[in-house]
Design a protein around this motif. Structure first.
Motif, short mmCIF file in Angstrom:
data_model
loop_
_atom_site.label_atom_id
_atom_site.label_comp_id
_atom_site.label_asym_id
_atom_site.label_seq_id
_atom_site.Cartn_x
_atom_site.Cartn_y
_atom_site.Cartn_z
N ARG A 107 -88.00 -16.83 54.46
CA ARG A 107 -87.99 -15.37 54.26
C ARG A 107 -89.29 -14.75 54.75
O ARG A 107 -90.34 -15.40 54.80
CB ARG A 107 -87.77 -15.02 52.79
N ARG A 108 -89.19 -13.50 55.14
CA ARG A 108 -90.33 -12.75 55.65
C ARG A 108 -91.18 -12.23 54.50
O ARG A 108 -90.66 -11.85 53.46
CB ARG A 108 -89.89 -11.57 56.51
N GLU A 109 -92.50 -12.20 54.71
CA GLU A 109 -93.42 -11.57 53.77
C GLU A 109 -94.35 -10.65 54.56
O GLU A 109 -95.07 -11.11 55.44
CB GLU A 109 -94.23 -12.62 53.00
N TRP A 110 -94.28 -9.38 54.27
CA TRP A 110 -95.06 -8.37 54.98
C TRP A 110 -96.56 -8.64 54.80
O TRP A 110 -96.98 -9.07 53.75
CB TRP A 110 -94.70 -6.98 54.44
N PRO A 111 -97.41 -8.46 55.86
CA PRO A 111 -97.03 -7.83 57.13
C PRO A 111 -96.66 -8.80 58.26
O PRO A 111 -96.01 -8.41 59.20
CB PRO A 111 -98.30 -7.06 57.49
N ALA A 112 -97.07 -10.06 58.20
CA ALA A 112 -96.82 -10.94 59.35
C ALA A 112 -96.75 -12.40 58.93
O ALA A 112 -97.25 -13.28 59.61
CB ALA A 112 -97.90 -10.73 60.41
N LYS A 113 -96.10 -12.66 57.79
CA LYS A 113 -96.09 -14.02 57.26
C LYS A 113 -94.66 -14.45 56.93
O LYS A 113 -93.83 -13.63 56.54
CB LYS A 113 -96.95 -14.06 55.98
N PHE A 114 -94.39 -15.73 57.12
CA PHE A 114 -93.11 -16.31 56.73
C PHE A 114 -93.35 -17.34 55.64
O PHE A 114 -94.31 -18.11 55.69
CB PHE A 114 -92.41 -16.97 57.92
N LYS A 115 -92.45 -17.38 54.68
CA LYS A 115 -92.52 -18.36 53.60
C LYS A 115 -91.34 -19.32 53.71
O LYS A 115 -90.19 -18.89 53.71
CB LYS A 115 -92.51 -17.67 52.24
N VAL A 116 -91.64 -20.60 53.83
CA VAL A 116 -90.61 -21.64 53.98
C VAL A 116 -90.65 -22.54 52.74
O VAL A 116 -91.72 -23.05 52.38
CB VAL A 116 -90.84 -22.48 55.24
N THR A 117 -89.52 -22.71 52.09
CA THR A 117 -89.42 -23.59 50.93
C THR A 117 -88.44 -24.71 51.26
O THR A 117 -87.30 -24.45 51.65
CB THR A 117 -88.94 -22.84 49.69
N LEU A 118 -88.91 -25.96 51.10
CA LEU A 118 -88.10 -27.12 51.44
C LEU A 118 -87.74 -27.91 50.18
O LEU A 118 -88.56 -28.05 49.29
CB LEU A 118 -88.84 -28.04 52.41
N GLN A 119 -86.53 -28.41 50.15
CA GLN A 119 -86.09 -29.33 49.10
C GLN A 119 -85.57 -30.59 49.78
O GLN A 119 -84.61 -30.54 50.55
CB GLN A 119 -84.99 -28.70 48.25
#
Length: 256
Positions: A107-119
């Motif tokens: 998912r996107r996180e403003w202003p220019a970051k992506f958050k990746v969650t792995l299982q």
């Protein structure tokens, strides 16, 4: 007023109306052109990875078998996109295609970051030699790891993997409370069950009454080990009694 004067006035009014219409249309066209140009420029900026680059990707989740290199490779397409036009679903699918990843969310996180969650996959057993079973009874393929090499060996038709796992858990619980350990369980194409204990004893359970037949083995085991021979095989596919196979090459051990 003469008819000539009235005609000239009417012509003058019509000319005024035409000029108003002309300027109105010209203004409308200029507004539409401005909106179109602005939309094109906005689209160009939103899709320009240099103008709106992805500045950071945060990776969360417990990882044991998925390396940083595998994740970086899966995220290559993401890093070539801008913050707004990156296809989140495509990136998520690329991560979930990694052998030991069970589920991924991006998912996107403003202003220019992506958050990746792995299982990661939670392997509970080997399956048909080279594959694995996870805690949900689902089959997945991944390279073997030393940490899971000692997991029990299960096998059978792929569409019955969940049933095999369920029966393994039930039989193993029954055996454990009686001091035994179940090492493998096999379901044949004809739906007959074969088990093997950690001490190497093979047990034929047949197609029905698995639990009661295993309990019968537990009940007769103290009698069977009174022999000096090593117990190798027990066939429980009888309404009463058991058939026993001995290993004459080795002496009996008391290890269950």
């Amino acid at each position: 007023m003469s008819w000539g004067d009235k005609g000239r006035q009417l012509k003058h009014k019509l000319m005024q109306v035409d000029w108003y219409l002309y300027f109105g249309l010209l203004f409308l066209l200029s507004v539409l052109a401005t909106i179109t140009w602005s939309g094109l420029k906005l689209h160009e900026i939103l899709n320009d990875a240099d103008a709106l680059p992805i500045e950071a990707i945060a990776i969360k989740g417990d990882r044991q078998f998925t390396s940083d290199e595998e994740i970086q490779q899966a995220l290559q397409s993401l890093m070539q996109r801008s913050f707004f036009n990156a296809d989140v679903l495509t990136v998520q699918q690329a991560l979930e295609n990694l052998p030991w990843v069970y589920k991924a969310s991006v998912r996107r996180e403003w202003p220019a970051k992506f958050k990746v969650t792995l299982q990661e996959q939670q392997a509970v057993a080997h399956w048909n030699g080279e594959a694995w079973l996870n805690v949900h009874g689902e089959v997945f393929n991944a390279l073997a790891k030393p940490e899971v090499a000692s997991l029990p060996m299960l096998s059978g038709p792929d569409d019955m993997a969940e049933e095999v796992l369920t029966n393994f858990i039930q039989l193993d619980e029954l055996l454990k409370i009686n001091g035994f350990q179940l090492a493998s369980l096999h379901l044949s194409p004809r739906h007959a069950w074969q088990a093997e204990l950690a001490n190497g004893i093979k047990i034929e359970l047949g197609r029905e009454d698995k639990m009661s037949r295993m309990q019968r083995f537990i009940n007769v085991y103290p009698t069977l080990i009174q022999s000096e021979k090593t117990l190798a095989r027990v066939d429980l596919r009888y309404d009463t009694g058991v058939a026993v196979g001995w290993d004459d090459t080795n002496k009996r051990t008391d290890n269950k």
